[in-house]
Design a protein around this motif. Structure first.
Motif, PDB file in Angstrom:
ATOM      1  N   THR A   1       1.096  -1.191  -0.035  1.00  0.00           N
ATOM      2  CA  THR A   1       0.531   0.035   0.091  1.00  0.00           C
ATOM      3  C   THR A   1       0.820   1.373   0.533  1.00  0.00           C
ATOM      4  OG1 THR A   1      -0.483  -0.051   2.467  1.00  0.00           O
ATOM      5  CG2 THR A   1      -2.073  -1.638   1.022  1.00  0.00           C
ATOM      6  N   THR A   2       0.522   2.891  -0.078  1.00  0.00           N
ATOM      7  CA  THR A   2       0.943   3.850  -0.220  1.00  0.00           C
ATOM      8  C   THR A   2       0.612   4.785   1.265  1.00  0.00           C
ATOM      9  OG1 THR A   2      -0.480   4.097  -1.299  1.00  0.00           O
ATOM     10  CG2 THR A   2       1.437   3.783  -2.461  1.00  0.00           C
ATOM     11  N   ARG A   3       1.412   5.365   1.359  1.00  0.00           N
ATOM     12  CA  ARG A   3       0.392   6.477   2.692  1.00  0.00           C
ATOM     13  C   ARG A   3       1.187   7.962   2.262  1.00  0.00           C
ATOM     14  NH1 ARG A   3       5.651   4.798   4.169  1.00  0.00           N
ATOM     15  NH2 ARG A   3       7.359   5.883   4.581  1.00  0.00           N
ATOM     16  N   ALA A   4       0.355   8.740   2.519  1.00  0.00           N
ATOM     17  CA  ALA A   4      -0.078  10.714   2.355  1.00  0.00           C
ATOM     18  C   ALA A   4       1.262  10.703   3.443  1.00  0.00           C
ATOM     19  CB  ALA A   4      -0.624  10.696   2.460  1.00  0.00           C
ATOM     20  N   TYR A   5       2.446  11.507   2.480  1.00  0.00           N
ATOM     21  CA  TYR A   5       3.938  12.032   3.462  1.00  0.00           C
ATOM     22  C   TYR A   5       3.580  13.266   2.769  1.00  0.00           C
ATOM     23  CZ  TYR A   5       7.797  13.510   5.180  1.00  0.00           C
ATOM     24  OH  TYR A   5       8.949  14.634   6.005  1.00  0.00           O
ATOM     25  N   GLU A   6       3.456  14.690   3.453  1.00  0.00           N
ATOM     26  CA  GLU A   6       3.434  16.119   4.131  1.00  0.00           C
ATOM     27  C   GLU A   6       5.612  16.538   3.748  1.00  0.00           C
ATOM     28  OE1 GLU A   6       1.521  20.429   4.211  1.00  0.00           O
ATOM     29  OE2 GLU A   6       0.847  18.448   5.196  1.00  0.00           O
ATOM     30  N   PRO A   7       6.041  16.399   2.804  1.00  0.00           N
ATOM     31  CA  PRO A   7       7.792  17.178   2.798  1.00  0.00           C
ATOM     32  C   PRO A   7       7.807  18.357   3.077  1.00  0.00           C
ATOM     33  CG  PRO A   7       7.306  16.369   0.764  1.00  0.00           C
ATOM     34  CD  PRO A   7       5.699  16.043   0.871  1.00  0.00           C
ATOM     35  N   HIS A   8       8.650  19.128   4.085  1.00  0.00           N
ATOM     36  CA  HIS A   8       9.083  19.472   5.011  1.00  0.00           C
ATOM     37  C   HIS A   8       9.826  20.130   3.538  1.00  0.00           C
ATOM     38  CE1 HIS A   8       9.010  17.316   8.422  1.00  0.00           C
ATOM     39  NE2 HIS A   8       9.122  18.581   9.340  1.00  0.00           N
ATOM     40  N   ARG A   9       9.998  21.676   3.398  1.00  0.00           N
ATOM     41  CA  ARG A   9       9.914  22.355   2.920  1.00  0.00           C
ATOM     42  C   ARG A   9      11.123  23.311   3.403  1.00  0.00           C
ATOM     43  NH1 ARG A   9       4.936  20.639   0.750  1.00  0.00           N
ATOM     44  NH2 ARG A   9       5.099  19.808  -1.383  1.00  0.00           N
ATOM     45  N   ALA A  10      10.920  23.361   4.650  1.00  0.00           N
ATOM     46  CA  ALA A  10      12.450  24.598   4.965  1.00  0.00           C
ATOM     47  C   ALA A  10      13.323  24.182   5.157  1.00  0.00           C
ATOM     48  CB  ALA A  10      11.577  24.803   6.432  1.00  0.00           C
ATOM     49  N   PRO A  11      14.225  24.714   4.361  1.00  0.00           N
ATOM     50  CA  PRO A  11      15.653  24.915   4.380  1.00  0.00           C
ATOM     51  C   PRO A  11      16.858  23.966   5.344  1.00  0.00           C
ATOM     52  CG  PRO A  11      15.236  26.950   3.209  1.00  0.00           C
ATOM     53  CD  PRO A  11      14.251  26.624   3.892  1.00  0.00           C
ATOM     54  N   SER A  12      17.589  23.250   5.680  1.00  0.00           N
ATOM     55  CA  SER A  12      17.829  22.830   6.566  1.00  0.00           C
ATOM     56  C   SER A  12      18.477  23.809   7.672  1.00  0.00           C
ATOM     57  CB  SER A  12      18.911  21.586   6.267  1.00  0.00           C
ATOM     58  OG  SER A  12      19.627  21.316   7.879  1.00  0.00           O
ATOM     59  N   ARG A  13      17.977  23.381   8.989  1.00  0.00           N
ATOM     60  CA  ARG A  13      18.208  24.908   9.772  1.00  0.00           C
ATOM     61  C   ARG A  13      19.891  24.654   9.862  1.00  0.00           C
ATOM     62  NH1 ARG A  13      19.678  22.188  14.778  1.00  0.00           N
ATOM     63  NH2 ARG A  13      18.340  19.593  14.824  1.00  0.00           N
ATOM     64  N   VAL A  14      20.013  23.409   9.477  1.00  0.00           N
ATOM     65  CA  VAL A  14      21.730  23.199  10.815  1.00  0.00           C
ATOM     66  C   VAL A  14      23.069  23.954   9.209  1.00  0.00           C
ATOM     67  CG1 VAL A  14      23.681  21.663  10.800  1.00  0.00           C
ATOM     68  CG2 VAL A  14      21.182  21.638  11.847  1.00  0.00           C
ATOM     69  N   ALA A  15      23.478  24.499   9.989  1.00  0.00           N
ATOM     70  CA  ALA A  15      24.839  25.521   9.140  1.00  0.00           C
ATOM     71  C   ALA A  15      25.858  25.029   9.622  1.00  0.00           C
ATOM     72  CB  ALA A  15      24.520  26.647   8.874  1.00  0.00           C
ATOM     73  N   PRO A  16      27.111  25.189   8.046  1.00  0.00           N
ATOM     74  CA  PRO A  16      27.972  24.744   9.033  1.00  0.00           C
ATOM     75  C   PRO A  16      28.536  24.892   9.614  1.00  0.00           C
ATOM     76  CG  PRO A  16      27.813  24.771   6.444  1.00  0.00           C
ATOM     77  CD  PRO A  16      27.007  25.532   6.480  1.00  0.00           C
ATOM     78  N   GLY A  17      29.545  24.532  11.270  1.00  0.00           N
ATOM     79  CA  GLY A  17      29.598  25.424  11.825  1.00  0.00           C
ATOM     80  C   GLY A  17      31.471  25.647  11.295  1.00  0.00           C
ATOM     81  N   GLY A  18      32.044  25.655  10.435  1.00  0.00           N
ATOM     82  CA  GLY A  18      33.410  26.116  10.588  1.00  0.00           C
ATOM     83  C   GLY A  18      34.186  24.510  10.450  1.00  0.00           C
ATOM     84  N   SER A  19      35.275  25.270  10.050  1.00  0.00           N
ATOM     85  CA  SER A  19      35.740  23.869   9.787  1.00  0.00           C
ATOM     86  C   SER A  19      36.998  23.165  10.652  1.00  0.00           C
ATOM     87  CB  SER A  19      37.038  24.174   8.670  1.00  0.00           C
ATOM     88  OG  SER A  19      37.826  25.367   8.750  1.00  0.00           O
ATOM     89  N   SER A  20      36.908  24.945  12.160  1.00  0.00           N
ATOM     90  CA  SER A  20      37.377  24.511  13.140  1.00  0.00           C
ATOM     91  C   SER A  20      37.392  23.841  14.110  1.00  0.00           C
ATOM     92  CB  SER A  20      37.172  25.424  14.029  1.00  0.00           C
ATOM     93  OG  SER A  20      36.673  25.912  15.067  1.00  0.00           O
ATOM     94  N   PRO A  21      38.953  22.844  14.356  1.00  0.00           N
ATOM     95  CA  PRO A  21      38.266  21.165  15.410  1.00  0.00           C
ATOM     96  C   PRO A  21      37.766  21.415  16.326  1.00  0.00           C
ATOM     97  CG  PRO A  21      41.024  22.449  15.029  1.00  0.00           C
ATOM     98  CD  PRO A  21      39.713  23.477  14.978  1.00  0.00           C
ATOM     99  N   LEU A  22      37.083  20.265  15.922  1.00  0.00           N
ATOM    100  CA  LEU A  22      36.591  19.785  17.511  1.00  0.00           C
ATOM    101  C   LEU A  22      37.121  19.747  18.713  1.00  0.00           C
ATOM    102  CD1 LEU A  22      33.042  17.784  16.003  1.00  0.00           C
ATOM    103  CD2 LEU A  22      32.971  20.078  15.912  1.00  0.00           C
ATOM    104  N   THR A  23      36.641  20.123  20.050  1.00  0.00           N
ATOM    105  CA  THR A  23      37.831  19.434  21.493  1.00  0.00           C
ATOM    106  C   THR A  23      37.556  18.539  21.613  1.00  0.00           C
ATOM    107  OG1 THR A  23      36.711  21.380  22.519  1.00  0.00           O
ATOM    108  CG2 THR A  23      38.711  22.176  20.840  1.00  0.00           C
ATOM    109  N   SER A  24      36.802  18.336  21.746  1.00  0.00           N
ATOM    110  CA  SER A  24      35.594  17.240  23.675  1.00  0.00           C
ATOM    111  C   SER A  24      36.299  15.768  23.332  1.00  0.00           C
ATOM    112  CB  SER A  24      34.408  17.766  24.251  1.00  0.00           C
ATOM    113  OG  SER A  24      33.252  17.483  22.758  1.00  0.00           O
ATOM    114  N   ARG A  25      35.916  15.824  21.712  1.00  0.00           N
ATOM    115  CA  ARG A  25      35.819  14.227  21.187  1.00  0.00           C
ATOM    116  C   ARG A  25      36.895  14.640  19.235  1.00  0.00           C
ATOM    117  NH1 ARG A  25      33.724  14.003  25.223  1.00  0.00           N
ATOM    118  NH2 ARG A  25      32.377  13.221  26.241  1.00  0.00           N
ATOM    119  N   THR A  26      37.332  13.566  19.224  1.00  0.00           N
ATOM    120  CA  THR A  26      38.106  13.510  18.096  1.00  0.00           C
ATOM    121  C   THR A  26      37.254  12.493  16.938  1.00  0.00           C
ATOM    122  OG1 THR A  26      40.172  13.105  18.937  1.00  0.00           O
ATOM    123  CG2 THR A  26      39.968  12.517  16.662  1.00  0.00           C
ATOM    124  N   VAL A  27      36.633  13.520  16.292  1.00  0.00           N
ATOM    125  CA  VAL A  27      34.975  12.456  15.481  1.00  0.00           C
ATOM    126  C   VAL A  27      35.910  12.197  13.877  1.00  0.00           C
ATOM    127  CG1 VAL A  27      32.609  12.752  14.130  1.00  0.00           C
ATOM    128  CG2 VAL A  27      33.170  13.649  16.915  1.00  0.00           C
TER     129      VAL A  27
END
Length: 386
Positions: free
Chosen positions: A11-37
């Motif tokens: 079967t199928t289901r109806a889904y209403e997509p989000h249309r707002a752009p991602s809320r997360v912007a790149p945080g910059g290339s500065s190193p993360l300090t508390s964890r190595t990721v």
């Protein structure tokens, strides 16, 4: 406006997509300090190459390297030529060697952190232990010469050739003595690769753990850390508490990563994860909260992503790469949904539809209209009328 998304029952289901752009912007290339990721990164296939699944991989190098720059732009390290890059599932050693060389050069040019997998996948026929050691040495030399950190990957050939735990102790001891810099040891469970069943000399995980720890404690100056992918948080926590001082635990648990990275009063895990390929901006935002000591904000950011990760990594877990590449296509990181080895066929349309729905709900897509348009095109290809 809704999309009709297919269910597993037909079967199928109806889904209403989000249309707002991602809320997360790149945080910059500065190193993360508390964890190595590290994010293990996928490769982008060349969709115009006239190849079949059993041919050597045809890689779109520009798009592949662009995706690595995207990960570095978040401040994440890149774990290169790992199973996320389809090592042994579409990408052979020749292709992996070129990937390592190109990515390491790109890392130097942008100041990115990179660690690369060294294994034995040039061995395509049954091999003895001497051949396994020689294959590892070849790859170890290439990774070190590229300037990248070494990740000693679990070896199918070693799993087949080894007759006892002593064979693992001797092989890894030999390799660690040769390594010029501390390496990351990789324990990949059979859910990711059934050919690795019984790694470290036993299918009893307690016995295997003792052999693994014996390798580490015999060479603590040559082991930067361990990457453990067993999808068992209790086992990972118990193991990391027994590591020698200075040896890190990098979680590879794509089911339980928020709690393992957050840690407890006796320690925490760093991260080397395939799920951080699609989650890179959210992962970086979460760890930056942890850098300030805000564990609550870290968990609030990452906990909602676990449902998507568990969906992508559901059994057969080794096919999680299909969902990872699918989301990269929807997010605009590549122009097509084609994979080396034809692995885009490894997951069903209902599986992909649910992945889209979960990722959209998390706000992962920088351009949700593009993601919706591409999802519609996939649905139409499969005959799902809107």
């Amino acid at each position: 406006m809704t999309l009709l998304l297919p269910r597993a029952d037909g079967t199928t289901r109806a889904y209403e997509p989000h249309r707002a752009p991602s809320r997360v912007a790149p945080g910059g290339s500065s190193p993360l300090t508390s964890r190595t990721v590290f994010s293990a990164a996928h490769v982008v296939a060349d969709p115009y190459a006239d190849v079949s699944p059993d041919y050597p991989a045809a890689v779109d190098w520009d798009a592949t390297l662009a995706f690595r720059r995207h990960l570095w732009a978040q401040g994440l390290g890149v774990a290169e030529a790992m199973d996320t890059a389809q090592r042994g599932m579409g990408l052979d050693w020749k292709g992996a060697a070129e990937l390592i060389t190109r990515s390491a050069a790109e890392a130097r040019s942008v100041g990115g952190t990179i660690a690369c997998g060294a294994g034995t996948d040039q061995l395509t026929e049954p091999a003895d232990l001497a051949m396994v050691r020689s294959a590892y040495e070849e790859q170890l030399t290439l990774v070190e010469s590229s300037g990248a950190q070494v990740i000693l990957m679990a070896s199918r050939a070693l799993a087949s050739a080894a007759k006892s735990p002593d064979d693992y102790l001797e092989t890894y001891g030999h390799l660690l003595r040769q390594a010029s810099e501390p390496v990351i040891l990789h324990w990949l469970g059979p859910m990711f690769d059934p050919a690795l069943t019984g790694y470290w000399g036993s299918e009893d995980l307690d016995a295997a753990t003792e052999t693994f720890l014996e390798v580490i404690t015999a060479h603590p100056d040559k082991v930067d850390g361990i990457k453990i992918s067993l999808l068992d948080p209790g086992r990972e926590i118990a193991l990391r508490r027994r590591l020698p001082d200075g040896v890190r635990c990098y979680t590879g648990d794509d089911f339980n990563y928020p709690e393992l990275i957050a840690g407890d009063d006796q320690g925490f895990s760093h991260a080397l994860l395939g799920i951080f390929d699609p989650l890179a901006p959210l992962a970086a935002e979460a760890v930056r909260a942890l850098d300030t000591g805000d564990t609550k904000a870290f968990r609030a950011c990452l906990d909602p992503t676990v449902e998507l990760s568990r969906h992508l990594f559901q059994p057969p877990t080794r096919f999680y790469k299909t969902g990872v590449v699918f989301l990269a296509w929807l997010a605009g990181h590549q122009t097509h949904f084609t994979m080396v080895g034809g692995l885009q066929s490894a997951r069903s349309l209902p599986h992909l539809a649910r992945a889209y729905e979960l990722a959209d709900g998390l706000g992962l897509f920088p351009d949700p209209i593009l993601a919706e348009t591409r999802m519609k095109s996939l649905l139409a290809t499969y005959g799902v009328d809107q």
